[in-house]
Motif scaffolding. Structure first.
Motif, PDB file in Angstrom:
ATOM      1  N   LYS B 131       0.826  -1.202   0.000  1.00 20.77           N
ATOM      2  CA  LYS B 131       0.000   0.000   0.000  1.00 20.77           C
ATOM      3  C   LYS B 131       0.866   1.260   0.000  1.00 20.77           C
ATOM      4  O   LYS B 131       0.687   2.155  -0.822  1.00 20.77           O
ATOM      5  CB  LYS B 131      -0.894  -0.053   1.258  1.00 20.77           C
ATOM      6  N   GLU B 132       1.819   1.304   0.917  1.00 22.68           N
ATOM      7  CA  GLU B 132       2.636   2.500   1.077  1.00 22.68           C
ATOM      8  C   GLU B 132       3.473   2.792  -0.170  1.00 22.68           C
ATOM      9  O   GLU B 132       3.608   3.937  -0.588  1.00 22.68           O
ATOM     10  CB  GLU B 132       3.555   2.337   2.295  1.00 22.68           C
ATOM     11  N   ASN B 133       4.025   1.743  -0.754  1.00 25.40           N
ATOM     12  CA  ASN B 133       4.985   1.960  -1.837  1.00 25.40           C
ATOM     13  C   ASN B 133       4.368   1.878  -3.231  1.00 25.40           C
ATOM     14  O   ASN B 133       5.100   1.830  -4.226  1.00 25.40           O
ATOM     15  CB  ASN B 133       6.150   0.975  -1.700  1.00 25.40           C
ATOM     16  N   ASN B 134       3.042   1.856  -3.305  1.00 24.27           N
ATOM     17  CA  ASN B 134       2.351   1.829  -4.599  1.00 24.27           C
ATOM     18  C   ASN B 134       2.857   0.689  -5.488  1.00 24.27           C
ATOM     19  O   ASN B 134       3.212   0.891  -6.645  1.00 24.27           O
ATOM     20  CB  ASN B 134       2.518   3.161  -5.326  1.00 24.27           C
ATOM     21  N   LEU B 135       2.923  -0.508  -4.910  1.00 22.10           N
ATOM     22  CA  LEU B 135       3.419  -1.645  -5.681  1.00 22.10           C
ATOM     23  C   LEU B 135       2.336  -2.148  -6.630  1.00 22.10           C
ATOM     24  O   LEU B 135       1.149  -2.065  -6.342  1.00 22.10           O
ATOM     25  CB  LEU B 135       3.856  -2.772  -4.746  1.00 22.10           C
ATOM     26  N   ASP B 136       2.781  -2.674  -7.746  1.00 23.20           N
ATOM     27  CA  ASP B 136       1.874  -3.118  -8.802  1.00 23.20           C
ATOM     28  C   ASP B 136       0.907  -4.184  -8.303  1.00 23.20           C
ATOM     29  O   ASP B 136       1.317  -5.229  -7.808  1.00 23.20           O
ATOM     30  CB  ASP B 136       2.709  -3.670  -9.962  1.00 23.20           C
ATOM     31  N   ASP B 232       3.324  -2.466 -17.140  1.00 23.69           N
ATOM     32  CA  ASP B 232       3.064  -1.160 -16.558  1.00 23.69           C
ATOM     33  C   ASP B 232       2.316  -1.367 -15.248  1.00 23.69           C
ATOM     34  O   ASP B 232       1.248  -1.980 -15.231  1.00 23.69           O
ATOM     35  CB  ASP B 232       2.209  -0.315 -17.522  1.00 23.69           C
ATOM     36  N   PRO B 233       2.872  -0.897 -14.134  1.00 23.51           N
ATOM     37  CA  PRO B 233       2.224  -1.157 -12.843  1.00 23.51           C
ATOM     38  C   PRO B 233       0.845  -0.501 -12.742  1.00 23.51           C
ATOM     39  O   PRO B 233       0.626   0.590 -13.281  1.00 23.51           O
ATOM     40  CB  PRO B 233       3.192  -0.561 -11.823  1.00 23.51           C
ATOM     41  N   VAL B 234      -0.048  -1.210 -12.075  1.00 18.73           N
ATOM     42  CA  VAL B 234      -1.415  -0.711 -11.907  1.00 18.73           C
ATOM     43  C   VAL B 234      -1.698  -0.521 -10.421  1.00 18.73           C
ATOM     44  O   VAL B 234      -1.525  -1.442  -9.630  1.00 18.73           O
ATOM     45  CB  VAL B 234      -2.433  -1.729 -12.481  1.00 18.73           C
ATOM     46  N   VAL B 235      -2.087   0.686 -10.050  1.00 18.57           N
ATOM     47  CA  VAL B 235      -2.505   0.952  -8.674  1.00 18.57           C
ATOM     48  C   VAL B 235      -3.807   1.739  -8.744  1.00 18.57           C
ATOM     49  O   VAL B 235      -3.839   2.811  -9.352  1.00 18.57           O
ATOM     50  CB  VAL B 235      -1.449   1.786  -7.913  1.00 18.57           C
ATOM     51  N   PRO B 236      -4.892   1.201  -8.164  1.00 21.86           N
ATOM     52  CA  PRO B 236      -6.165   1.933  -8.200  1.00 21.86           C
ATOM     53  C   PRO B 236      -5.990   3.326  -7.584  1.00 21.86           C
ATOM     54  O   PRO B 236      -5.322   3.465  -6.565  1.00 21.86           O
ATOM     55  CB  PRO B 236      -7.099   1.067  -7.351  1.00 21.86           C
ATOM     56  N   LYS B 237      -6.614   4.311  -8.244  1.00 22.61           N
ATOM     57  CA  LYS B 237      -6.432   5.706  -7.855  1.00 22.61           C
ATOM     58  C   LYS B 237      -6.707   5.932  -6.366  1.00 22.61           C
ATOM     59  O   LYS B 237      -5.951   6.596  -5.669  1.00 22.61           O
ATOM     60  CB  LYS B 237      -7.384   6.569  -8.699  1.00 22.61           C
ATOM     61  N   GLU B 238      -7.792   5.303  -5.891  1.00 24.24           N
ATOM     62  CA  GLU B 238      -8.198   5.571  -4.511  1.00 24.24           C
ATOM     63  C   GLU B 238      -7.260   4.901  -3.494  1.00 24.24           C
ATOM     64  O   GLU B 238      -7.224   5.283  -2.329  1.00 24.24           O
ATOM     65  CB  GLU B 238      -9.655   5.141  -4.290  1.00 24.24           C
ATOM     66  N   MET B 240      -3.946   4.780  -3.942  1.00 30.41           N
ATOM     67  CA  MET B 240      -2.584   5.258  -4.145  1.00 30.41           C
ATOM     68  C   MET B 240      -2.106   6.105  -2.967  1.00 30.41           C
ATOM     69  O   MET B 240      -2.837   6.944  -2.455  1.00 30.41           O
ATOM     70  CB  MET B 240      -2.526   6.073  -5.432  1.00 30.41           C
ATOM     71  N   THR B 241      -0.865   5.875  -2.545  1.00 26.65           N
ATOM     72  CA  THR B 241      -0.255   6.741  -1.546  1.00 26.65           C
ATOM     73  C   THR B 241       0.254   7.982  -2.270  1.00 26.65           C
ATOM     74  O   THR B 241       1.093   7.876  -3.168  1.00 26.65           O
ATOM     75  CB  THR B 241       0.921   6.021  -0.860  1.00 26.65           C
ATOM     76  N   LYS B 242      -0.260   9.128  -1.874  1.00 29.84           N
ATOM     77  CA  LYS B 242       0.007  10.326  -2.672  1.00 29.84           C
ATOM     78  C   LYS B 242       1.196  11.123  -2.169  1.00 29.84           C
ATOM     79  O   LYS B 242       1.715  11.974  -2.863  1.00 29.84           O
ATOM     80  CB  LYS B 242      -1.246  11.195  -2.721  1.00 29.84           C
ATOM     81  N   LYS B 243       1.597  10.824  -0.946  1.00 29.90           N
ATOM     82  CA  LYS B 243       2.790  11.477  -0.435  1.00 29.90           C
ATOM     83  C   LYS B 243       3.990  10.645  -0.886  1.00 29.90           C
ATOM     84  O   LYS B 243       4.220   9.545  -0.396  1.00 29.90           O
ATOM     85  CB  LYS B 243       2.715  11.543   1.092  1.00 29.90           C
ATOM     86  N   GLN B 244       4.707  11.184  -1.861  1.00 26.49           N
ATOM     87  CA  GLN B 244       5.715  10.361  -2.518  1.00 26.49           C
ATOM     88  C   GLN B 244       7.099  10.989  -2.458  1.00 26.49           C
ATOM     89  O   GLN B 244       7.256  12.160  -2.127  1.00 26.49           O
ATOM     90  CB  GLN B 244       5.319  10.141  -3.992  1.00 26.49           C
ATOM     91  N   HIS B 245       8.089  10.176  -2.778  1.00 25.30           N
ATOM     92  CA  HIS B 245       9.466  10.661  -2.875  1.00 25.30           C
ATOM     93  C   HIS B 245       9.998  10.235  -4.241  1.00 25.30           C
ATOM     94  O   HIS B 245       9.662   9.157  -4.734  1.00 25.30           O
ATOM     95  CB  HIS B 245      10.317  10.063  -1.746  1.00 25.30           C
ATOM     96  N   TYR B 246      10.844  11.077  -4.830  1.00 21.93           N
ATOM     97  CA  TYR B 246      11.397  10.780  -6.160  1.00 21.93           C
ATOM     98  C   TYR B 246      12.119   9.433  -6.166  1.00 21.93           C
ATOM     99  O   TYR B 246      12.033   8.678  -7.120  1.00 21.93           O
ATOM    100  CB  TYR B 246      12.366  11.891  -6.576  1.00 21.93           C
ATOM    101  N   LEU B 247      12.844   9.157  -5.075  1.00 23.36           N
ATOM    102  CA  LEU B 247      13.613   7.915  -5.012  1.00 23.36           C
ATOM    103  C   LEU B 247      12.820   6.806  -4.333  1.00 23.36           C
ATOM    104  O   LEU B 247      13.337   5.708  -4.140  1.00 23.36           O
ATOM    105  CB  LEU B 247      14.917   8.150  -4.249  1.00 23.36           C
ATOM    106  N   GLY B 248      11.590   7.085  -3.977  1.00 28.92           N
ATOM    107  CA  GLY B 248      10.824   6.119  -3.202  1.00 28.92           C
ATOM    108  C   GLY B 248       9.601   5.610  -3.933  1.00 28.92           C
ATOM    109  O   GLY B 248       9.706   4.988  -4.985  1.00 28.92           O
TER     110      GLY B 248
END
Lengths: 418, 323
Positions: B131-136, B232-238, B240-248
């Motif tokens: 969940k946190e890392n927006n994994l496919d 192409d990874p798929v993560v449902p919009k709702e 998605m963790t929106k607080k992100q880091h460029y390297l994360g």
């Protein structure tokens, strides 16, 4: 001297110069009998199939292949590894032809170089096909990108493969261009490059072996015998392929190859194949005398592990073909008859292809570092892309060898009538 | 919220005002793009229709394509690419993400410890990580693997990493495996483009956009610590963790390598990685190895610890311990 040569070539009224050289080469490549035209069409169709399959892969990503996080390299890299060997093997003709002035092999060295270039083009295409982001290849270009040299063995491989391709294009191109202009090529000019290309041939295969050998994470690859064994198997498979091409040239064109040439190639193949089999035996002994955790990949390859045994029939086929081909070439029943050499060389070639391709790459990755075992077989996309790349390679070999042989034959004729 | 973010938002608005004026033309361009798409589709079967977005999207993607390796970017360039990526996420997926480029904190070296005795194999950590890392969700990518093991062995190779039953099972124990953020990491040495490296705080990261997808790092990793985006990874919009880091945890694309980053988007903000926070048994310990008062230092000092495949000399910053 220049003028006398000019006078000799009365029957060849072609103009000299780089432009007429290029146009003649293209013309010779496009003209030919109906059989040749069909052959070209067949290859073109295969290329189209490959392009289509690759477009599917671009669309879906590499999930169109059967690779996974465990078997992260498969059919593409297997073929790449094998073909590096085929490319390196041209040195077995270059060395005696240019260094020891062997006349029989000198006559066919150009064919060996053509085969090497075809193999190199295929290598580069296989690598590109395997990339997740081929459009980002510019990231590797020093200056605008970052080239992690000397740390990454992959960068070494990029240097040696491209360098070898350049060397193997330049030297024959110079020699052929001179012969096209009815000049004897100047040995002082190309000899240093021949020296370099001999050194380079060994380096391309050693570096490719080090790519795998240098990874402690993969005990099946992390084996000091890998480099030498790569060379031995390459010097068997490469000349075997060159023999096959020579038999085709011998039967399909007016360019005739002498039995002595076949014999010399046969000896090269036999010696290399025997060394290869000795090293294979040494490896098998090490893995099975007192098997450790590090022998699991070998057990998976030869006998299957945890119920997965996809590679077992392949590796035993490979070993049988290897032995059969080697024994036939040692026994030499047809006394260097091309009709006997042809199937024997194909047996050996296919045997080494299986062993050095899938038989080398997949067991390096299975079982996974966490001990998981899965089976892998290429998907239709992988097979079709590979066929397309094979067709490109065959087109390259044809396009290089056909004009080369015409030029050499004309030159020899001109020399004889001089 | 905080003033920094507010100024970022204003900057973003200012950046895109010129494009706002072209709104009238956008309809026309959309139509033109559609025609071009139909014409080009026959030739570029493989490229998909998303090749042809709006003019703004194309311009953003063009700039993204030619950007540098993250480590060579100036702070300003980092800001620019992050704004572009945020805008692209808005255009393409209609999500508002906040992407950070937060640098490592000085005097911090992250380390991790895993309590083999306590873990009961609930796999809450795996779910939290996904969940946190927006994994496919399509290929079910997971950074963490939990192995169920019988007593008498101490290597995940002998365990079962695919168990699917009620836990804990009697006479069994559980061992989690993920990227160990090795001090001398074989993956870093292998990468031909320097797309993966070790940050000063010890986290091994990937510049997803710089990775060419050769997967040599994957072959070099002795711990199965890396994952590849086969699709192409798929993560449902709702979700998605929106607080992100460029390297994360920002969204990856197909053909790119990814891996555990000790939740760089959280750890550099002083928060615990999602797996540590989610663990119901308290088996996971995370902290600053340079801080003598940290919990991780306590574990290293007072518990019997060991590391996985220590013979390979990779020097992981991930220890197992037994109570």
């Amino acid at each position: 001297m220049e003028t006398t040569q000019e006078n000799v070539v009365v029957e060849n009224s072609h103009k000299k110069g780089i432009i007429s050289f290029v146009t003649d080469v293209i013309r010779w490549n496009l003209t030919g009998g109906i059989g040749y035209q069909l052959y070209l069409c067949g290859l073109a169709a295969m290329v189209m199939l490959g392009i289509y399959a690759y477009s599917v892969q671009t669309n879906l990503g590499l999930s169109a292949t059967n690779m996974s996080d465990i078997v992260s390299w498969g059919f593409y890299i297997g073929n790449f590894t094998f073909l590096v060997g085929v490319a390196a093997a041209a040195v077995m003709l270059i060395l005696p032809a240019y260094m020891f002035k062997d006349r029989d092999l000198h006559k066919v060295v150009i064919i060996g170089e053509g085969v090497a270039n075809g193999a190199l083009v295929m290598c580069l295409l296989f690598i590109t096909a395997d990339l997740g982001g081929p459009l980002k290849l510019w990231h590797l270009i020093p200056g605008i990108g970052i080239f992690n040299w000397p740390s990454s063995l992959l960068t070494w491989d990029i240097i040696v493969l491209n360098g070898y391709l350049a060397l193997n294009l330049l030297v024959p191109a110079y020699i052929l261009y001179c012969q096209y202009n009815n000049r004897e090529p100047d040995e002082r000019k190309y000899r240093p490059f021949v020296f370099l290309s001999i050194f380079w041939a060994f380096s391309i295969h050693l570096v490719t072996a080090f790519l795998y050998q240098g990874l402690p994470a993969r005990p099946f690859w992390n084996n000091p015998l890998m480099g030498p064994r790569f060379l031995a198997s390459a010097f068997a498979a490469g000349p075997a392929l060159i023999t096959v091409v020579l038999v085709i040239v011998h039967t399909a064109t007016t360019f005739k190859i002498e039995k002595e040439t076949f014999n010399k190639l046969r000896l090269i193949i036999v010696i290399s194949a025997i060394i290869n089999l000795i090293m294979l035996f040494s490896e098998i002994f090490k893995e099975f005398y007192l098997p450790t955790h590090h022998s699991l990949p070998a057990i998976y390859l030869y006998f299957g592990l945890k119920g997965s045994s996809a590679l077992v029939p392949w590796i035993w086929t490979a070993i049988s073909l290897n032995l059969l081909g080697t024994l036939t070439l040692i026994w030499n029943p047809g006394k260097n008859n091309p009709k006997v050499l042809f199937p024997a060389c194909i047996l050996l070639f296919v045997g080494i292809w299986i062993e050095k391709g899938m038989g080398l790459i997949v067991p390096g990755l299975v079982p996974s570092p966490l001990g998981e075992v899965i089976d892998y077989a290429p998907s239709w996309v992988e097979v079709c892309v590979a066929l397309g790349i094979l067709a490109v390679g065959m087109l390259v070999v044809t396009a290089l060898i056909k004009p080369a042989l015409i030029i050499e034959q004309r030159f020899e004729k001109g020399k004889a009538s001089r | 919220m905080d003033p920094l973010k507010n100024s970022d938002c204003q900057k973003q608005k200012a950046d895109y005002q010129p494009q706002g004026k072209q709104c009238g033309r956008r309809e026309f361009l959309k139509g033109a793009a559609r025609v071009a798409a139909m014409g080009g589709a026959a030739m570029l079967t493989g490229c998909g229709t998303d090749m042809f977005g709006s003019k703004e999207e194309r311009s953003l993607r063009f700039k993204e394509y030619f950007k540098k390796n993250y480590r060579l970017m100036t702070q300003e360039e980092k800001e620019q690419t992050v704004r572009r990526l945020e805008r692209l996420a808005k255009i393409r997926n209609k999500v508002d993400v906040q992407m950070s480029t937060k640098e490592p904190i000085e005097g911090v070296l992250f380390g991790y410890a895993f309590n083999v005795t306590r873990c009961e194999g609930f796999m809450e950590c795996v779910a939290a990580c996904v969940k946190e890392n927006n994994l496919d969700r399509k290929s079910n990518t997971q950074y963490i693997r939990i192995f169920e093991m019988e007593h008498g062995q101490m290597s995940p190779e002998a365990g079962d990493g695919k168990y699917f039953h009620q836990v804990p099972v009697e006479d069994h124990f559980y061992m989690g495996v993920q990227c160990f953020h090795c001090e001398s990491a074989p993956c870093i040495k292998a990468c031909p483009t320097k797309a993966t490296w070790k940050e000063p705080d010890g986290i091994v990261v990937v510049d997803y956009d710089w990775c060419i997808g050769c997967r040599y790092c994957m072959a070099a990793c002795p711990y199965y610590g890396r994952r590849f985006n086969w699709n192409d990874p798929v993560v449902p919009k709702e979700e998605m963790t929106k607080k992100q880091h460029y390297l994360g945890n920002r969204m990856r694309a197909k053909g790119q390598m990814e891996k555990c980053t000790f939740c760089v988007q959280r750890s550099r903000e002083g928060r615990l990685p999602a797996c540590v926070e989610a663990c119901p048994t308290g088996s996971r310990v995370f902290g600053n190895l340079l801080d003598p008062k940290s919990e991780i230092r306590f574990v290293l000092k007072h518990k019997k610890v060991f590391r996985f495949k220590e013979d390979l000399g990779t020097d992981p910053k991930f220890w197992y311990f037994i109570d």
